[in-house]
Design a protein around this motif. Sequence first.
Motif, PDB file in Angstrom:
ATOM      1  N   ALA A 100       1.020  -0.778   0.011  1.00 44.91           N
ATOM      2  CA  ALA A 100      -0.013   0.124   0.159  1.00 44.91           C
ATOM      3  C   ALA A 100       1.360   1.368   0.364  1.00 44.91           C
ATOM      4  CB  ALA A 100      -0.991   0.057   0.818  1.00 44.91           C
ATOM      5  N   GLN A 101       1.698   1.450   0.863  1.00 42.68           N
ATOM      6  CA  GLN A 101       2.463   2.261   1.113  1.00 42.68           C
ATOM      7  C   GLN A 101       3.423   2.371  -0.638  1.00 42.68           C
ATOM      8  OE1 GLN A 101       4.414   3.884   4.870  1.00 42.68           O
ATOM      9  NE2 GLN A 101       2.736   4.395   5.092  1.00 42.68           N
ATOM     10  N   ASN A 102       3.984   1.460  -0.584  1.00 43.04           N
ATOM     11  CA  ASN A 102       4.729   1.375  -2.220  1.00 43.04           C
ATOM     12  C   ASN A 102       3.523   2.006  -3.634  1.00 43.04           C
ATOM     13  OD1 ASN A 102       7.236   0.393  -2.681  1.00 43.04           O
ATOM     14  ND2 ASN A 102       6.490  -1.032  -0.891  1.00 43.04           N
ATOM     15  N   TYR A 103       2.487   1.568  -3.451  1.00 42.19           N
ATOM     16  CA  TYR A 103       1.609   2.461  -4.394  1.00 42.19           C
ATOM     17  C   TYR A 103       1.390   3.987  -3.675  1.00 42.19           C
ATOM     18  CZ  TYR A 103       0.146  -2.317  -5.671  1.00 42.19           C
ATOM     19  OH  TYR A 103       0.069  -3.798  -5.658  1.00 42.19           O
ATOM     20  N   ASP A 104       1.338   3.951  -3.088  1.00 43.47           N
ATOM     21  CA  ASP A 104       1.105   5.465  -2.946  1.00 43.47           C
ATOM     22  C   ASP A 104       2.186   6.480  -2.505  1.00 43.47           C
ATOM     23  OD1 ASP A 104      -1.210   4.456   0.041  1.00 43.47           O
ATOM     24  OD2 ASP A 104      -1.670   5.366  -1.769  1.00 43.47           O
ATOM     25  N   GLY A 116      -5.211  -3.877   3.202  1.00 39.11           N
ATOM     26  CA  GLY A 116      -4.001  -3.023   1.898  1.00 39.11           C
ATOM     27  C   GLY A 116      -4.582  -1.625   2.288  1.00 39.11           C
ATOM     28  N   ALA A 117      -5.820  -2.230   1.460  1.00 40.69           N
ATOM     29  CA  ALA A 117      -6.424  -1.156   1.335  1.00 40.69           C
ATOM     30  C   ALA A 117      -6.528   0.632   2.231  1.00 40.69           C
ATOM     31  CB  ALA A 117      -7.647  -1.851   0.527  1.00 40.69           C
ATOM     32  N   MET A 118      -7.037  -0.644   3.140  1.00 38.06           N
ATOM     33  CA  MET A 118      -7.518   0.155   4.569  1.00 38.06           C
ATOM     34  C   MET A 118      -6.078   1.365   4.545  1.00 38.06           C
ATOM     35  SD  MET A 118      -9.180  -1.291   7.751  1.00 38.06           S
ATOM     36  CE  MET A 118      -8.678  -3.124   7.572  1.00 38.06           C
ATOM     37  N   VAL A 119      -4.941   0.452   4.910  1.00 38.14           N
ATOM     38  CA  VAL A 119      -3.583   1.041   4.631  1.00 38.14           C
ATOM     39  C   VAL A 119      -3.325   2.643   3.872  1.00 38.14           C
ATOM     40  CG1 VAL A 119      -0.759   1.263   4.630  1.00 38.14           C
ATOM     41  CG2 VAL A 119      -2.442  -0.449   5.556  1.00 38.14           C
ATOM     42  N   ARG A 120      -3.704   2.286   2.897  1.00 36.54           N
ATOM     43  CA  ARG A 120      -3.910   3.235   1.107  1.00 36.54           C
ATOM     44  C   ARG A 120      -4.850   4.717   1.501  1.00 36.54           C
ATOM     45  NH1 ARG A 120      -5.038   2.463  -4.790  1.00 36.54           N
ATOM     46  NH2 ARG A 120      -3.347   5.064  -4.423  1.00 36.54           N
ATOM     47  N   LEU A 137      -7.533   3.648  -6.952  1.00 37.24           N
ATOM     48  CA  LEU A 137      -7.927   4.675  -5.788  1.00 37.24           C
ATOM     49  C   LEU A 137      -7.952   4.247  -4.568  1.00 37.24           C
ATOM     50  CD1 LEU A 137     -10.691   7.204  -7.416  1.00 37.24           C
ATOM     51  CD2 LEU A 137      -8.468   7.582  -7.147  1.00 37.24           C
ATOM     52  N   PRO A 138      -7.836   5.330  -3.051  1.00 37.97           N
ATOM     53  CA  PRO A 138      -7.593   4.316  -2.218  1.00 37.97           C
ATOM     54  C   PRO A 138      -8.739   4.063  -1.658  1.00 37.97           C
ATOM     55  CG  PRO A 138      -6.820   6.747  -1.397  1.00 37.97           C
ATOM     56  CD  PRO A 138      -7.032   5.979  -3.485  1.00 37.97           C
ATOM     57  N   VAL A 139      -9.615   3.533  -2.221  1.00 36.26           N
ATOM     58  CA  VAL A 139     -11.035   3.595  -1.946  1.00 36.26           C
ATOM     59  C   VAL A 139     -11.654   2.319  -1.144  1.00 36.26           C
ATOM     60  CG1 VAL A 139     -11.968   3.753  -4.721  1.00 36.26           C
ATOM     61  CG2 VAL A 139     -11.779   0.820  -3.451  1.00 36.26           C
TER      62      VAL A 139
END
Lengths: 185, 746, 257
Positions: B186-190, B345-349, B613-615
């Motif tokens: 997640a942090q890598n995506y962001d 992962g979605a929550m972290v985003r 998106l971090p939906v």
Amino acid sequence: MRYAFLLDMGKCIGCRGCAMACKNFYNLEPEMVWRQVYPLAEAIYPHSGRAFLSLSCNHCEHPVCVTACPTASYTQRADGIVVHNMETCIGCQNCVRSCPYGAPRYSATLGKVQKCGMCWERLDAGLLPSCVLGCVTGALTIINLDDYVAPGIVQYPAGYPVMKKISPSTRFILPKEPVMYGVKP
Amino acid sequence: MKLNGLSRRGFLKGLAATGAAASLPALFAPVPARGAPFNPAAYQVFQNACPRNCYDTCAMRSYVQDGILKFVEGSPQSTFTKGSVCVKGYEYPRRVYSPDRIKYPMLQDGRGSGNWRRISWDEAMDRISDKILDIKKRDGSLLGLGLTKYSGNFGITNYSVEGMMSSLGYTTRFVGTPCWPAGIDAQNYDMGDMWCNDPEDIVKARYIILFGANPAWCSMHSVKFLYEAQRRGARLVVIDPLFTQTAAKADVYWRPKPATDGALALGMCRHLLDRDLVNEDFVRNYSHGYDEFENYLKNNVTVEWASEVTGIPADQIRQVTEEFAASTPATVWIGYGLQRHTNGGAMVRSIDAFVAMTGNIGLEGGGARYGQLQTWGFSYYGMVQKPPQGSVGFRGTGGPKGEFDFQLEGSSEYGDRSVNINKTAQEILDTKDPEIKMLWVACKNPFAQDFDRNKMEKAFKKLEMVVTVDQFFNETVQNSDIVLPVTTLFEEWTVNVSYWHYWLALNEQAIKPMHEAKSDIEIACALSKAMNAKEKGSCTFPEEADVKEWTIKEFNKGIYDYFGIESWEKLREGPVKAKLKSTAAWPDRKFKTPSGKYEFKSELCEKNGFNALPVYVAPIEPTAPFRLYTTHIQFGLHSQFVNLDWMRPFYSEPFVFIHPVAAKEKGIADGDRVRVFNEIGEVELKAKISDNVARDMLVMYEAWFPYLKYNVQNVVTDLRSDMGEMKTGAPGAAILDQFVDIRKVG
Amino acid sequence: MSFEFPLVFFTVLTQLACGMAIFLCWRMWINPDSDDLPKRRAWLWTGGVAAVGLIASLCHLGQPFQAYMALINLGASSLSWEVLAFSCFTALAFLVYFVYSRALALLAAIIGAVGLFTQGLTYAPPSMPAINNVFPMVVFWLSAIALGASSLTLIRSAEYNLAGRLAMCALIAVLLIAPSIWLSGSTTMRETGLLWLKSGGFWCGAVLILLAFVATWFDKGGKILRFASLFCGVFLTRMIFFSGTVHTASNMGLPFN
């Protein structure tokens, strides 16, 4: 100079690091504990197992152990520390019976009593007691009762017997609670 | 105390006055207590570092006298460790000399029988090498040999175990991590990397939110920085389905419904929009895809909705959001427990997005803190080994072999075969062509830490040989054929860093290895020798190694520059902190994403099968009346420390914690023996009633009690979390999405 | 629950011996020429009982061979005085048997009384709120008188003296009233009271003392049984005294009000 433990219960997380640091320094027997960490009952702190009393010896102003011991194995130093002499101890356990705070502990293997001596050997060498050094959050410290002044310090928190004649030297800061949301009782 | 007007002291004084006391011979005079002060100079002091899987990775000092470890201390030079280890670390002297410690290699005649007998190192290596060569002969490759290794020992030189495997050929590796992979991805995506601020800078924060993190039990040394921040006026909000020890220290505690933290964060994002509190500078200049995210929020998220989903009152969500936005810097600490869900992962985003929208990323005292691997740039000297000539392996694209796989894939047509560590049992059962026949276990305890214990037992039955390297007869060892005794940190050289703080600590060998224990490197050397004696060239690992030299080899220019030291010898004086230009992560806001910006919209994330998106991703539906959390307790680190007898006065038996209302419904009283069960197994233990847990939740803390039949993995399935495969090779584990029922026993 | 048998034996036996000495001495002084004067051999028994009690107390020590060191802290410790008093008492009791003088007997009785007094102080520590008062002193004295008077009937067949009867009656009363009072005291006192009142041993002991008391009006035979009933009653209630009295240290973290 009168040494005393100060326990900030607001900072204490009940990790037993203090107790284990003591076991580590003195290489205590597996079941022997010189510093106990007691969780506060829900009647006192409304979240079970989330506030604690970390107590070793209170190095009282008028220690019961000193008068109770028939072999005079307890002496009180000028700085208030009550020291137990293992050499002269005959293991009669009168101190164990008499100390309201349960500080002296009997070792069946040694046939003698042991107790916290506030790491007087370390203090005399300019070092902190093991438990104080071992406290990860800084909740446990030592103060000089002769000149320590701070608001909110109490001598007898709830969950700790009041013994005015004995006058334990340990001082406490009381724990706080958060405001809670989303909790269904 | 007075009796008839005469006090006890008065009475005794009176007697003394009669001369009764004075007439006693000097033999009975009190002996004053005498003693010398403690003299540190009477000890040899060594630098050590705790190599456990812990944020704090304490720099330590060991005090040795006459070759015996007397006691340990935290290193005073580290401002993070600050002189104290923890309740577990202080057990180390007992661990080294524990009567339960495995002394020499042992063979179990009949796996699980308990009929262990001592064998020599030579015989152990003989049997192991015979088996390895046998597999090679039958399969034509060593893909039938598997390695499962993780975080039991994070000393850098222990990556020699992976090297040992490589030096034998191409093998099967259990890759991934049960711990934190969804959040890493997640942090890598962001942001393009997982990179947190220096935790010591939390004192600069004016507002701190802990999302599913419990530092009071899992990162105790961080707690003093939280207190200092509070002392300076910061507000601490703890968000956790459990009323943890950390929650008790917060100013505000939120108990959301489990796995709804994403909705909470999104609700807070929406409120930033509504109140015009978005940090325009950050979203306009340093982010990518913000407009799409803003659109998503406007059409799909309201504070009321978030309140409905999470159970947190709407006005509280608004209040905390406004306070956070008004405090600069403000920071969020995202715990690993938070992402151990199917939507982790979605929550972290979503949480990252909230921090980003307030412009706190890149600020000292700010940031969305999760972890870092900045300090891990060693040489991994032992890990890089060439496979023997003519080795045959797996053909196909390989991914990373875990989050610590810093080596680039070699340009060979073959590679190791990767299987998912988070489905260890299933992989052993399912993997074919060839099947996994032999397992080498190091720095890991699969029976304690992998999921679905009953399945694991079945899986192990398939294996022809299991070799475990360990110090105690834990459950994995009990299910092995050969156990090899390994050294503790005091008996070997290595170097350690943390995935949280920025200190580097050398681990000097303080005492001789106990009994016949060997370090992982020495074990590899012994195996290599045995292999090459039977078949020359079958193992390229050196047959001799000086572990101290190998430790020194770990240091490279990158490490020296990063930590600002000229030589590793400096570390013999104590630990050293990285020379950080800023305590903030991303201080110049140059992110490592494809766009170079913070990606609210991540095309890469979409490519990997998730939403760009971090939906909001809903949590899974419960499959039983109670959600079970099997989180950590401060007395143990997974299956380590609780087993030692020094811990028994403080923690001698496990409990399942149940809410009073739920307990009443089930007819369970405090201390009753109960059975916690679901479709894969059951655990029997005592119940404790507490409203620290919600009505529909149960908590059992994971630990290994050697004399009790207790293993939480009996009821934890290998359900996967969403993310994790990109950076660690396998998706994570939804350890906290487990459901059970409970029944009183007898 | 540790029953502390060494302390139970020590206190019960020394109290019995002191009681015997007091009554023997009283008889020697009040009516020295009576023909039913207890024989001087009774002093041997007195010394013997006290000696057994002392030896039992050694079993309580971690270092029994260094018991003599317990005499060091006469400056402050009532336990030191207790050890001194009962050591001297035991020696004196044996001495009276050999020398058989009234003066020596009086001295023995006085030293025994001092011993009882120090016992009352020693076993009333501030850590046990229920008994941090005159209760132990009263119970020990009443036990000594009752046991002493009862033991006299074993030596010669005479009617029970009033002192013995009063002591037995008072003892039962005190043993039953105190726990009831504790029920309305502090937490530790309440717990002590509940433990005592729930203890089968306590009730058996109280009943045995009551039976012994009633039996003092029945002269015919069974004097050993009467004594045994009283002795066992005192012994059982002494067991709960040592094992069922709650120590404040076991309530740390709990409310103390």
